[in-house]
Write a protein that holds these residues in place. Structure first.
Motif, PDB file in Angstrom:
ATOM      1  N   GLY A   1      14.036  14.487   2.742  1.00 38.74           N
ATOM      2  CA  GLY A   1      14.554  14.058   1.269  1.00 38.74           C
ATOM      3  C   GLY A   1      13.845  13.224   0.384  1.00 38.74           C
ATOM      4  N   ALA A   2      12.777  12.814   0.896  1.00 37.98           N
ATOM      5  CA  ALA A   2      12.217  11.722   0.088  1.00 37.98           C
ATOM      6  C   ALA A   2      10.973  12.132  -0.884  1.00 37.98           C
ATOM      7  N   THR A   3      11.158  11.247  -2.031  1.00 36.87           N
ATOM      8  CA  THR A   3       9.912  11.483  -3.174  1.00 36.87           C
ATOM      9  C   THR A   3       8.580  10.869  -2.471  1.00 36.87           C
ATOM     10  N   VAL A   4       7.591  11.668  -2.326  1.00 38.33           N
ATOM     11  CA  VAL A   4       6.394  11.183  -1.899  1.00 38.33           C
ATOM     12  C   VAL A   4       5.240  11.306  -2.634  1.00 38.33           C
TER      13      VAL A   4
ATOM     14  N   ALA B   1       0.928  -2.861  -2.886  1.00 38.24           N
ATOM     15  CA  ALA B   1       2.144  -2.120  -2.862  1.00 38.24           C
ATOM     16  C   ALA B   1       3.401  -3.116  -2.489  1.00 38.24           C
ATOM     17  N   LEU B   2       3.028  -4.265  -1.538  1.00 31.92           N
ATOM     18  CA  LEU B   2       4.221  -4.712  -0.809  1.00 31.92           C
ATOM     19  C   LEU B   2       4.828  -5.722  -1.716  1.00 31.92           C
ATOM     20  N   PRO B   3       4.410  -6.224  -3.043  1.00 31.26           N
ATOM     21  CA  PRO B   3       5.514  -6.759  -4.078  1.00 31.26           C
ATOM     22  C   PRO B   3       6.572  -5.800  -4.452  1.00 31.26           C
ATOM     23  N   LEU B   4       6.300  -4.552  -4.327  1.00 30.47           N
ATOM     24  CA  LEU B   4       7.174  -3.534  -4.825  1.00 30.47           C
ATOM     25  C   LEU B   4       8.022  -3.267  -3.827  1.00 30.47           C
ATOM     26  N   LEU B   5       7.739  -3.035  -2.603  1.00 28.70           N
ATOM     27  CA  LEU B   5       8.415  -2.906  -1.516  1.00 28.70           C
ATOM     28  C   LEU B   5       9.442  -3.854  -1.185  1.00 28.70           C
ATOM     29  N   ILE B   6       9.142  -5.100  -1.227  1.00 27.51           N
ATOM     30  CA  ILE B   6      10.172  -6.329  -0.821  1.00 27.51           C
ATOM     31  C   ILE B   6      11.282  -6.539  -1.868  1.00 27.51           C
TER      32      ILE B   6
ATOM     33  N   THR C   1      17.002  11.006   1.192  1.00 30.60           N
ATOM     34  CA  THR C   1      17.245  11.251  -0.156  1.00 30.60           C
ATOM     35  C   THR C   1      17.218  10.183  -1.196  1.00 30.60           C
ATOM     36  N   GLY C   2      16.583   9.983  -2.328  1.00 34.00           N
ATOM     37  CA  GLY C   2      16.522   8.760  -3.099  1.00 34.00           C
ATOM     38  C   GLY C   2      15.598   7.845  -2.498  1.00 34.00           C
ATOM     39  N   LYS C   3      14.904   7.930  -1.454  1.00 32.64           N
ATOM     40  CA  LYS C   3      13.867   6.990  -1.089  1.00 32.64           C
ATOM     41  C   LYS C   3      12.364   7.475  -1.800  1.00 32.64           C
ATOM     42  N   ILE C   4      11.771   6.464  -2.023  1.00 27.97           N
ATOM     43  CA  ILE C   4      10.261   6.574  -2.364  1.00 27.97           C
ATOM     44  C   ILE C   4       9.430   6.191  -1.322  1.00 27.97           C
ATOM     45  N   ALA C   5       8.435   7.123  -0.942  1.00 31.71           N
ATOM     46  CA  ALA C   5       7.454   6.815  -0.272  1.00 31.71           C
ATOM     47  C   ALA C   5       5.883   6.854  -0.794  1.00 31.71           C
ATOM     48  N   LEU C   6       5.109   6.070  -0.057  1.00 28.42           N
ATOM     49  CA  LEU C   6       3.825   6.181  -0.566  1.00 28.42           C
ATOM     50  C   LEU C   6       2.979   6.456   0.546  1.00 28.42           C
TER      51      LEU C   6
ATOM     52  N   ARG D   1       2.401   2.635 -11.608  1.00 23.91           N
ATOM     53  CA  ARG D   1       2.985   3.768 -11.988  1.00 23.91           C
ATOM     54  C   ARG D   1       4.269   4.139 -11.140  1.00 23.91           C
ATOM     55  N   ILE D   2       4.149   4.141  -9.846  1.00 29.70           N
ATOM     56  CA  ILE D   2       5.288   4.103  -8.961  1.00 29.70           C
ATOM     57  C   ILE D   2       6.551   3.281  -9.512  1.00 29.70           C
ATOM     58  N   ASP D   3       5.893   1.857 -10.148  1.00 25.80           N
ATOM     59  CA  ASP D   3       7.121   0.984 -10.389  1.00 25.80           C
ATOM     60  C   ASP D   3       7.758   1.766 -11.789  1.00 25.80           C
ATOM     61  N   ALA D   4       6.788   2.222 -12.564  1.00 26.50           N
ATOM     62  CA  ALA D   4       7.314   2.549 -14.007  1.00 26.50           C
ATOM     63  C   ALA D   4       8.440   3.749 -13.790  1.00 26.50           C
ATOM     64  N   GLU D   5       7.896   4.603 -12.756  1.00 28.21           N
ATOM     65  CA  GLU D   5       8.673   5.937 -12.599  1.00 28.21           C
ATOM     66  C   GLU D   5       9.839   5.833 -11.560  1.00 28.21           C
ATOM     67  N   HIS D   6      10.037   4.806 -10.816  1.00 22.53           N
ATOM     68  CA  HIS D   6      11.155   4.728  -9.940  1.00 22.53           C
ATOM     69  C   HIS D   6      11.568   3.366  -9.699  1.00 22.53           C
ATOM     70  N   CYS D   7      10.852   2.264 -10.074  1.00 23.77           N
ATOM     71  CA  CYS D   7      11.444   0.944  -9.876  1.00 23.77           C
ATOM     72  C   CYS D   7      11.599   0.543  -8.387  1.00 23.77           C
ATOM     73  N   GLN D   8      10.945   1.295  -7.507  1.00 24.19           N
ATOM     74  CA  GLN D   8      11.215   0.828  -5.916  1.00 24.19           C
ATOM     75  C   GLN D   8       9.974   1.571  -5.155  1.00 24.19           C
ATOM     76  N   LEU D   9       9.897   1.088  -4.022  1.00 23.81           N
ATOM     77  CA  LEU D   9       9.013   1.680  -3.064  1.00 23.81           C
ATOM     78  C   LEU D   9       9.638   1.203  -1.601  1.00 23.81           C
ATOM     79  N   ASP D  10      10.197   2.426  -0.849  1.00 19.03           N
ATOM     80  CA  ASP D  10      10.689   2.115   0.310  1.00 19.03           C
ATOM     81  C   ASP D  10       9.991   2.463   1.638  1.00 19.03           C
ATOM     82  N   VAL D  11       8.978   3.170   1.411  1.00 16.82           N
ATOM     83  CA  VAL D  11       8.154   3.242   2.702  1.00 16.82           C
ATOM     84  C   VAL D  11       6.684   3.401   2.181  1.00 16.82           C
TER      85      VAL D  11
END
Length: 304
Positions: free
Chosen positions: A31-34, A141-146, A6-11, A87-97
């Motif tokens: 629980g992830a947003t995918v 994607a990795l600059p957002l993930l790290i 829950t609260g994690k963002i996945a692509l 878009r992921i960055d604008a909507e969630h400011c993070q990427l976990d997976v």
């Protein structure tokens, strides 16, 4: 049901069908947003010319308890991947997976032919779909993930490093594609380590994808009837099995122990305790090595 993601963002890049679809679904169940990407939508099919769509995948993610977001992306087009990550960055400011599951090469592969009899255009297209797509996606994607420690990259392939190092995969292009994916995980693990992030190469066993079920003329309800065609089919597993493997990795606070390694879903099931949908834990690659490749009679006893 616990939802550790829950609260994690996945692509999940390449989530239209097969392993990618169920990886997305099982991350959602946790629980992830995918973000589920692919080329096939209800508006039109990709060159795979199959009926599954990314919209269906996103709906399955939401039904499982997560939030599914379908985005049409051709991962060979850098601008489309760049815009997706923005878009992921604008909507969630993070990427976990990040799961690099893009493939799409099945119609292109010529089996059991030496390289001098392989069609070059189809072979190089296979490599582009299998390798270039993964690199392009990681590049953006990795600059957002790290941005924060704990991120996970999963490189989906076919065959562990140990297996592929010892076995020819029936086509020079397919062989090279699957070896390359494992190496990509190793390389990215090295680059991600200073940022506290993990990269793992993961393979299912004999997966009962939509196409595989059609090939055997069965459904998921009567899949065991496929043993009449090939008795080794009884070791096969649903795509949900490897999906649960990814979800288990993503939820593991000590996931870094797997970084740079190549592992199969069956092995991870013994570590994390998850099962396939029927409650079993099929060890596909151990079975393939010890039974199929050894030329022994089909017998899944002790392997699931």
């Amino acid at each position: 049901m616990t939802q550790p993601l829950t609260g994690k963002i996945a692509l999940v890049a390449g989530a239209t069908r097969g392993a990618g679809r169920q990886i997305a679904v099982q991350l959602g169940a946790a629980g992830a947003t995918v973000y589920a990407t692919g080329r096939s939508t209800r508006a039109g099919r990709s060159e795979m010319d199959r009926p599954e769509t990314i919209e269906e995948t996103a709906e399955l993610v939401s039904a499982a308890g997560g939030t599914g977001i379908a985005v049409q992306v051709d991962h060979l087009v850098p601008e489309q991947v760049r815009d997706l990550v923005a878009r992921i960055d604008a909507e969630h400011c993070q990427l976990d997976v990040l799961v690099n599951d893009i493939w799409g090469g099945d119609p292109l592969v010529t089996w059991d032919k030496p390289v001098w009899e392989q069609p070059l255009d189809a072979g190089f297209r296979t490599l582009r779909l299998a390798v270039d797509t993964h690199i392009i996606t990681s590049h953006f994607a990795l600059p957002l993930l790290i941005r924060k420690p704990g991120g996970l990259v999963v490189e989906m392939g076919d065959g562990t490093k140990a297996y592929n190092d010892e076995n020819y995969r029936l086509s020079v292009f397919y062989d090279l594609a699957k070896v390359s994916v494992n190496r990509l995980a190793f390389s990215q693990a090295h680059e991600l380590k200073p940022h506290g992030c993990t990269a793992v190469a993961l393979t299912p066993g004999w997966i009962r994808s939509e196409a595989m079920l059609e090939h055997f003329g069965v459904t998921e309800e009567n899949w065991r009837d496929g043993a009449a065609t090939d008795p080794n089919f009884l070791i096969s597993e649903t795509p949900a099995f490897v999906g649960r493997a990814v979800a288990a990795l993503a939820a593991d606070e000590e996931k870094a122990r797997w970084s740079g390694k190549s592992v199969d879903a069956g092995t991870l099931s013994k570590v994390y305790g998850f099962t396939d949908l029927d409650g079993s834990q099929p060890e596909g690659f151990r079975y393939i090595t010890e039974v199929v490749d050894a030329g022994k009679p089909a017998d899944v006893t002790g392997y699931r």
